[in-house]
Scaffold this motif. Structure first.
Motif, PDB file in Angstrom:
ATOM      1  N   TYR A  54      27.509  -4.626  -5.300  1.00  0.00           N
ATOM      2  CA  TYR A  54      26.256  -5.300  -5.642  1.00  0.00           C
ATOM      3  C   TYR A  54      26.026  -6.493  -4.709  1.00  0.00           C
ATOM      4  O   TYR A  54      24.903  -6.718  -4.243  1.00  0.00           O
ATOM      5  CB  TYR A  54      26.270  -5.745  -7.103  1.00  0.00           C
ATOM      6  CG  TYR A  54      24.897  -6.037  -7.640  1.00  0.00           C
ATOM      7  CD1 TYR A  54      24.015  -5.003  -7.934  1.00  0.00           C
ATOM      8  CD2 TYR A  54      24.470  -7.341  -7.852  1.00  0.00           C
ATOM      9  CE1 TYR A  54      22.739  -5.260  -8.415  1.00  0.00           C
ATOM     10  CE2 TYR A  54      23.198  -7.610  -8.325  1.00  0.00           C
ATOM     11  CZ  TYR A  54      22.342  -6.564  -8.611  1.00  0.00           C
ATOM     12  OH  TYR A  54      21.086  -6.820  -9.076  1.00  0.00           O
ATOM     13  N   SER A  57      24.824  -5.213  -1.416  1.00  0.00           N
ATOM     14  CA  SER A  57      23.410  -4.839  -1.476  1.00  0.00           C
ATOM     15  C   SER A  57      22.517  -6.075  -1.389  1.00  0.00           C
ATOM     16  O   SER A  57      21.486  -6.060  -0.717  1.00  0.00           O
ATOM     17  CB  SER A  57      23.107  -4.082  -2.768  1.00  0.00           C
ATOM     18  OG  SER A  57      23.793  -2.850  -2.787  1.00  0.00           O
ATOM     19  N   LEU A  85      18.945  -2.209  -3.449  1.00  0.00           N
ATOM     20  CA  LEU A  85      19.223  -3.190  -4.495  1.00  0.00           C
ATOM     21  C   LEU A  85      18.713  -2.702  -5.853  1.00  0.00           C
ATOM     22  O   LEU A  85      19.378  -2.888  -6.870  1.00  0.00           O
ATOM     23  CB  LEU A  85      18.613  -4.545  -4.139  1.00  0.00           C
ATOM     24  CG  LEU A  85      18.986  -5.704  -5.060  1.00  0.00           C
ATOM     25  CD1 LEU A  85      20.508  -5.897  -5.103  1.00  0.00           C
ATOM     26  CD2 LEU A  85      18.311  -6.977  -4.602  1.00  0.00           C
ATOM     27  N   VAL A  86      17.566  -2.053  -5.869  1.00  0.00           N
ATOM     28  CA  VAL A  86      17.044  -1.475  -7.119  1.00  0.00           C
ATOM     29  C   VAL A  86      17.992  -0.378  -7.622  1.00  0.00           C
ATOM     30  O   VAL A  86      18.326  -0.324  -8.818  1.00  0.00           O
ATOM     31  CB  VAL A  86      15.613  -0.922  -6.915  1.00  0.00           C
ATOM     32  CG1 VAL A  86      15.177  -0.054  -8.089  1.00  0.00           C
ATOM     33  CG2 VAL A  86      14.632  -2.062  -6.692  1.00  0.00           C
ATOM     34  N   SER A  89      21.132  -1.944  -8.980  1.00  0.00           N
ATOM     35  CA  SER A  89      20.894  -2.533 -10.305  1.00  0.00           C
ATOM     36  C   SER A  89      20.915  -1.447 -11.384  1.00  0.00           C
ATOM     37  O   SER A  89      21.524  -1.631 -12.445  1.00  0.00           O
ATOM     38  CB  SER A  89      19.554  -3.266 -10.324  1.00  0.00           C
ATOM     39  OG  SER A  89      19.560  -4.320  -9.393  1.00  0.00           O
ATOM     40  N   VAL A  92      24.520  -0.358 -11.948  1.00  0.00           N
ATOM     41  CA  VAL A  92      25.289  -1.298 -12.771  1.00  0.00           C
ATOM     42  C   VAL A  92      24.937  -1.123 -14.248  1.00  0.00           C
ATOM     43  O   VAL A  92      25.828  -1.070 -15.109  1.00  0.00           O
ATOM     44  CB  VAL A  92      25.043  -2.755 -12.302  1.00  0.00           C
ATOM     45  CG1 VAL A  92      25.586  -3.757 -13.302  1.00  0.00           C
ATOM     46  CG2 VAL A  92      25.671  -2.978 -10.929  1.00  0.00           C
ATOM     47  N   VAL A  93      23.652  -1.022 -14.546  1.00  0.00           N
ATOM     48  CA  VAL A  93      23.218  -0.845 -15.940  1.00  0.00           C
ATOM     49  C   VAL A  93      23.789   0.449 -16.519  1.00  0.00           C
ATOM     50  O   VAL A  93      24.308   0.464 -17.641  1.00  0.00           O
ATOM     51  CB  VAL A  93      21.674  -0.859 -16.037  1.00  0.00           C
ATOM     52  CG1 VAL A  93      21.194  -0.395 -17.402  1.00  0.00           C
ATOM     53  CG2 VAL A  93      21.140  -2.246 -15.721  1.00  0.00           C
TER      54      VAL A  93
END
Length: 134
Positions: A54, A57, A85-86, A89, A92-93
């Motif tokens: 992350y 990114s 990056l999107v 994200s 990660v979620v």
């Protein structure tokens, strides 16, 4: 007045280093995902690797913006970096929510896209070097 800057032949730019770091961190994530199945320390390595990925990114976005705005470069890497990056994200979620049916394919997609972007960046570098030769 903006001036276009280029790297000296044979030298890596910060943008190239950022995409190499991102691709390497995604590969590390794939390797540690396999360790999750076979060892007790695999979860720790995958967790640490997710933070590095992350961060890589976010670094890619920062470097792409700095290469574009003050450096006079193309805005295209900013779009690629923002897209990564999107995706990071979302990854990660999905990882925190323990949804492997989406987390794993998204990770594979991210690694493939990162390898393609790395190839694009490095082929641009070699094309530029070949064009600079007499």
């Amino acid at each position: 007045m903006a001036t276009q800057t280029t790297a000296a032949p044979g030298r890596l730019t910060f943008l190239q280093v950022a995409i190499v770091l991102q691709t390497a961190s995604l590969f590390f994530q794939a390797a540690t995902a396999g360790l999750l199945l076979s060892s007790s320390y695999g979860a720790t390595l995958h967790d640490v690797g997710s933070r590095v990925m992350y961060g890589a990114s976010m670094l890619y976005v920062l470097v792409a913006v700095l290469a574009w705005r003050p450096g006079g470069g193309s805005p295209r890497p900013v779009l690629y970096a923002s897209g990564f990056l999107v995706l990071a994200s979302a990854q990660v979620v999905l990882g925190i929510a323990h949804v492997p049916s989406l987390h794993v394919p998204l990770g594979i997609l991210m690694f493939g896209l990162s390898v393609l972007d790395l190839g694009r960046v490095l082929s641009t570098r070699s094309t530029g070097r070949a064009a600079a030769r007499p």
